[in-house]
Write a protein that holds these residues in place. Structure first.
Motif, short mmCIF file in Angstrom:
data_model
loop_
_atom_site.label_atom_id
_atom_site.label_comp_id
_atom_site.label_asym_id
_atom_site.label_seq_id
_atom_site.Cartn_x
_atom_site.Cartn_y
_atom_site.Cartn_z
N LEU A 86 0.84 -1.19 0.00
CA LEU A 86 0.00 0.00 0.00
C LEU A 86 0.88 1.24 0.00
O LEU A 86 1.86 1.31 0.73
CB LEU A 86 -0.90 0.02 1.24
N GLY A 87 0.53 2.22 -0.81
CA GLY A 87 1.23 3.49 -0.83
C GLY A 87 0.27 4.59 -0.42
O GLY A 87 -0.90 4.59 -0.83
N TYR A 88 0.74 5.52 0.42
CA TYR A 88 -0.14 6.58 0.89
C TYR A 88 0.69 7.83 1.22
O TYR A 88 1.83 7.73 1.64
CB TYR A 88 -0.95 6.13 2.10
N PRO A 89 0.09 9.02 1.02
CA PRO A 89 0.80 10.26 1.33
C PRO A 89 0.75 10.56 2.82
O PRO A 89 -0.20 10.18 3.50
CB PRO A 89 0.03 11.31 0.55
N VAL A 90 1.78 11.21 3.31
CA VAL A 90 1.81 11.65 4.70
C VAL A 90 2.27 13.10 4.73
O VAL A 90 3.07 13.53 3.90
CB VAL A 90 2.76 10.80 5.58
N THR A 91 1.73 13.85 5.66
CA THR A 91 2.16 15.21 5.90
C THR A 91 2.96 15.18 7.19
O THR A 91 2.50 14.66 8.19
CB THR A 91 0.97 16.16 6.04
N HIS A 92 4.15 15.71 7.12
CA HIS A 92 5.02 15.65 8.29
C HIS A 92 4.64 16.71 9.32
O HIS A 92 3.93 17.67 9.03
CB HIS A 92 6.48 15.81 7.85
N LYS A 93 5.13 16.54 10.50
CA LYS A 93 4.88 17.46 11.60
C LYS A 93 5.37 18.85 11.24
O LYS A 93 6.33 19.01 10.48
CB LYS A 93 5.60 16.98 12.86
N TRP A 105 7.12 21.03 12.85
CA TRP A 105 8.52 21.30 13.18
C TRP A 105 9.45 20.69 12.13
O TRP A 105 10.47 21.28 11.78
CB TRP A 105 8.88 20.80 14.58
N PHE A 106 9.07 19.52 11.59
CA PHE A 106 9.89 18.88 10.56
C PHE A 106 9.81 19.67 9.26
O PHE A 106 10.80 19.82 8.54
CB PHE A 106 9.44 17.44 10.35
N ALA A 107 8.62 20.20 8.96
CA ALA A 107 8.45 21.01 7.75
C ALA A 107 9.30 22.28 7.83
O ALA A 107 9.87 22.71 6.83
CB ALA A 107 6.98 21.36 7.55
N LYS A 140 12.23 23.32 5.32
CA LYS A 140 12.22 24.61 4.64
C LYS A 140 13.56 25.33 4.84
O LYS A 140 14.10 25.94 3.92
CB LYS A 140 11.07 25.47 5.16
N LEU A 141 14.11 25.26 6.06
CA LEU A 141 15.41 25.86 6.32
C LEU A 141 16.51 25.17 5.51
O LEU A 141 17.50 25.80 5.14
CB LEU A 141 15.75 25.77 7.81
N ALA A 142 16.32 23.88 5.23
CA ALA A 142 17.30 23.13 4.45
C ALA A 142 17.16 23.39 2.96
O ALA A 142 17.92 22.87 2.16
CB ALA A 142 17.17 21.65 4.74
N GLY A 143 16.14 24.21 2.57
CA GLY A 143 16.00 24.56 1.17
C GLY A 143 14.89 23.85 0.43
O GLY A 143 14.75 24.00 -0.77
N GLY A 202 8.07 24.99 -0.04
CA GLY A 202 6.67 24.65 0.22
C GLY A 202 6.47 23.65 1.33
O GLY A 202 7.36 23.35 2.11
N GLU A 203 5.24 23.15 1.39
CA GLU A 203 4.86 22.18 2.42
C GLU A 203 5.53 20.85 2.11
O GLU A 203 5.50 20.37 0.98
CB GLU A 203 3.34 22.02 2.42
N TYR A 204 6.12 20.28 3.11
CA TYR A 204 6.84 19.02 2.92
C TYR A 204 5.86 17.85 3.06
O TYR A 204 5.30 17.64 4.12
CB TYR A 204 7.98 18.89 3.92
N ARG A 205 5.66 17.15 1.99
CA ARG A 205 4.79 15.97 2.01
C ARG A 205 5.63 14.76 1.61
O ARG A 205 6.43 14.85 0.70
CB ARG A 205 3.63 16.13 1.05
N GLY A 206 5.41 13.69 2.28
CA GLY A 206 6.13 12.47 1.98
C GLY A 206 5.19 11.41 1.45
O GLY A 206 3.98 11.61 1.33
#
Length: 128
Positions: A42-49, A51-53, A57-60, A63-67
């Motif tokens: 099964l494959g599914y999208p996740v939105t990270h916390k 603080w992780f986003a 973002k600081l790492a470059g 936008g919103e970090y989705r995994g």
């Protein structure tokens, strides 16, 4: 001035009978693959916390970090996933496992409810 908030009483969940009568339904956005072994992945999208986003973002990362996550099911999990169609209740899934695998009803019920709870926690299924 109050220093601590009063604890609220927990909201009661469904009874055991109501939970067993519920019908699990797979979410439409879950990607289902069959491996060469005949198992289900099964494959599914996740939105990270948040603080992780912020760190991403600081790492470059713009936008919103989705995994995207993948979950590979074993033989029994793949069989259970194949039976989740919105028509079978949890009770019927348990009975099918008792017949198919020859295990005790309580053991099948515990395994199936844990499996469904975990899929629900990840957002892969809902209960009707």
């Amino acid at each position: 001035m109050k220093l601590f908030k009063a604890k609220q009483a927990p909201v009661p969940g469904p009874s055991r009978e109501e939970a067993l009568d519920a019908r699990p339904v797979a979410n439409s956005w879950v990607e289902v693959e069959k491996t060469e072994d005949g198992l289900i992945r099964l494959g599914y999208p996740v939105t990270h916390k948040p603080w992780f986003a912020r760190i991403a973002k600081l790492a470059g990362h713009p936008g919103e970090y989705r995994g995207h996550r993948r979950l590979e099911l074993d033989q029994m999990g793949s069989a259970a996933w194949g039976m989740i169609d919105g028509r079978n209740s949890v009770r019927e899934l348990v009975q099918e496992f008792v017949v198919r695998y020859g295990i005790h009803e309580r053991e099948a019920e515990a395994a199936m409810t844990t499996f469904i709870r975990e899929l629900g926690r990840r957002g892969l299924i809902g209960l009707r």
